[in-house]
Motif scaffolding. Structure first.
Motif, PDB file in Angstrom:
ATOM      1  N   ALA A 214      15.954  30.838  88.249  1.00 46.40           N
ATOM      2  CA  ALA A 214      16.716  32.021  88.665  1.00 46.40           C
ATOM      3  C   ALA A 214      18.128  32.011  88.081  1.00 46.40           C
ATOM      4  O   ALA A 214      18.643  33.058  87.672  1.00 46.40           O
ATOM      5  N   GLU A 215      18.743  30.842  88.018  1.00 50.46           N
ATOM      6  CA  GLU A 215      20.079  30.749  87.442  1.00 50.46           C
ATOM      7  C   GLU A 215      20.044  30.998  85.945  1.00 50.46           C
ATOM      8  O   GLU A 215      20.921  31.674  85.390  1.00 50.46           O
TER       9      GLU A 215
ATOM     10  N   ALA B 248      17.840  32.788  84.345  1.00 49.61           N
ATOM     11  CA  ALA B 248      17.535  34.205  84.151  1.00 49.61           C
ATOM     12  C   ALA B 248      18.785  35.061  84.338  1.00 49.61           C
ATOM     13  O   ALA B 248      19.014  36.019  83.580  1.00 49.61           O
ATOM     14  N   GLU B 249      19.596  34.739  85.326  1.00 52.55           N
ATOM     15  CA  GLU B 249      20.788  35.539  85.593  1.00 52.55           C
ATOM     16  C   GLU B 249      21.765  35.460  84.435  1.00 52.55           C
ATOM     17  O   GLU B 249      22.405  36.448  84.064  1.00 52.55           O
ATOM     18  N   ARG B 250      21.871  34.310  83.817  1.00 51.01           N
ATOM     19  CA  ARG B 250      22.790  34.153  82.684  1.00 51.01           C
ATOM     20  C   ARG B 250      22.352  34.968  81.473  1.00 51.01           C
ATOM     21  O   ARG B 250      23.147  35.694  80.883  1.00 51.01           O
TER      22      ARG B 250
ATOM     23  N   ALA C  91      20.286  37.468  81.415  1.00 44.54           N
ATOM     24  CA  ALA C  91      20.273  38.889  81.755  1.00 44.54           C
ATOM     25  C   ALA C  91      21.680  39.476  81.650  1.00 44.54           C
ATOM     26  O   ALA C  91      21.858  40.602  81.175  1.00 44.54           O
TER      27      ALA C  91
ATOM     28  N   ALA D 261      17.141  43.379  80.827  1.00 40.04           N
ATOM     29  CA  ALA D 261      17.840  42.442  81.719  1.00 40.04           C
ATOM     30  C   ALA D 261      17.096  42.300  83.041  1.00 40.04           C
ATOM     31  O   ALA D 261      16.932  41.188  83.564  1.00 40.04           O
ATOM     32  N   ASP D 262      16.614  43.418  83.583  1.00 45.13           N
ATOM     33  CA  ASP D 262      15.848  43.372  84.834  1.00 45.13           C
ATOM     34  C   ASP D 262      14.529  42.614  84.643  1.00 45.13           C
ATOM     35  O   ASP D 262      14.105  41.845  85.522  1.00 45.13           O
TER      36      ASP D 262
ATOM     37  N   ARG E 172      14.978  38.942  84.757  1.00 43.25           N
ATOM     38  CA  ARG E 172      15.161  38.434  86.128  1.00 43.25           C
ATOM     39  C   ARG E 172      13.850  38.438  86.919  1.00 43.25           C
ATOM     40  O   ARG E 172      13.741  37.775  87.939  1.00 43.25           O
TER      41      ARG E 172
ATOM     42  N   GLY F 294      10.121  37.623  83.060  1.00 41.97           N
ATOM     43  CA  GLY F 294      11.095  36.626  82.640  1.00 41.97           C
ATOM     44  C   GLY F 294      10.726  35.224  83.064  1.00 41.97           C
ATOM     45  O   GLY F 294      11.036  34.243  82.387  1.00 41.97           O
TER      46      GLY F 294
END
Length: 366
Positions: free
Chosen positions: A230-231, A233-235, A237, A353-354, A357, A361
């Protein structure tokens, strides 16, 4: 391992986005030139350096409060500058890479001790380096263009202006469409190695301890630590979404140019090759041209390496006839099983980007 590969197009209708130190064919001592590639006596291709493009993106990302909160501090040491080099904490150290090699001289060590800006900096036991998971190509004009020179003067009036001739100056500019390749190694985002190979000694003893204390997944076979999915992916994205907001460029006071992508083509692949690079070029008249046969051949040749739909952003009003030809070709490919997304670049990049996440992804980042 998977990669996000493709390219962006930037429309520069009358611009000077990246200037050269010395102007080619300068007529005045203070003439400002543009960076260009000269292929023959008459063919000149203006370009924007990869360093400039990366700077635009970094500066754009800094407008995002979440990204800014995870941006590494920069330290200066004589003629050397480096970041904190802590990719666990700082997103830009992770995705843009770093090299931190502090000076060995006593004077350098003393200077670091007295530097108040280093308060809270991560300690370091040995030099650390990280090659950038995010790679960009030089933005180059699709076709050779005429470089135009604009003559101006400093001739303001006012009580402090002395009598005499105006002060002349000159600068170059052009009309062009730039194309630049992009590649993001999704497997390396949030993955930090400690091998002794140059560019792969991401972590020293101090940073390995931070990784252990932070609960990162240890991958002994790879000599690496990895952040939770999750971390990661957030970067990535946030970086992709930043491309949609891209801003920057020189001479904006005189040649305001929107450098956000006029078009973008991206796809997630199983390798780092960029199969889309020949889809857009120029015709014999120097006009933008979508090579639909190249697109069809590329998709059919590389389809087994594609892990995602084709993400196609194309601004309405930007070469609409070519956008229509591209859509028709994509519809043909859809009938053969190749899916795509076609919309405004900002919409498509935010959709991507979505997806990074989300469930898709999760597969791309593993």
């Amino acid at each position: 391992m998977t990669f996000l590969n493709g390219f962006v197009l930037i429309d520069a209708p009358a611009s000077a986005l990246n200037n050269a130190r010395d102007a080619m064919d300068a007529q005045y001592d203070n003439e400002v030139g543009v960076k260009m590639i000269q292929v023959s006596r008459t063919e000149r291709y203006p370009y924007v350096s990869a360093q400039a493009f990366r700077y635009w993106l970094r500066d754009t990302l800094a407008q995002n409060p979440e990204w800014l909160a995870h941006t590494a501090p920069v330290f200066r040491e004589a003629k050397v500058a480096y970041t904190d080099a802590n990719p666990m904490q700082y997103w830009d150290d992770d995705l843009f890479g770093y090299m931190r090699a502090e000076g060995k001289k006593t004077s350098a060590a003393e200077g670091r001790k007295g530097d108040a800006s280093r308060e809270g900096a991560t300690d370091i036991k040995q030099s650390v380096t990280r090659t950038s998971p995010f790679r960009v190509g030089t933005l180059v004009s699709l076709a050779p263009v005429n470089i135009v020179k604009d003559f101006g003067t400093m001739s303001r009036s006012g009580p402090n202006m002395q009598d005499g001739d105006p002060v002349p100056h000159s600068h170059q500019f052009y009309r062009a469409v730039f194309k630049g390749q992009l590649s993001l190694d999704l497997g390396r985002a949030g993955l930090f190695t400690y091998t002794s190979k140059a560019g792969n000694q991401n972590l020293d003893e101090v940073r390995r301890r931070l990784a252990e204390d932070g609960g990162l997944e240890h991958l002994p076979a790879q000599k690496a630590y990895r952040l939770p999915r999750a971390e990661r992916a957030e970067r990535v994205a946030a970086l992709v979404a930043g491309l949609a907001e891209l801003r920057g460029g020189a001479k904006q006071a005189l040649h305001y140019t929107d450098v956000s992508p006029a078009a973008v083509l991206l796809v997630v692949t199983k390798g780092g090759n960029n199969p889309l690079q020949y889809v857009v070029g120029s015709d014999d008249r120097g006009q933008l041209r979508v090579n639909v046969e190249a697109l069809k051949e590329t998709v059919r040749a590389w389809k087994d390496q594609f892990c995602s739909p084709l993400y196609v952003g194309w601004t309405a009003g930007f070469h609409d006839a070519e956008r229509a030809r591209l859509r028709a070709a994509l519809e043909e490919l859809r009938a053969d099983g190749m899916d795509f997304v076609l919309d405004h670049p900002r919409t498509v990049l935010r959709r991507l980007a979505d997806d990074l996440r989300g469930d898709a992804g999760a597969a791309w980042l593993d």
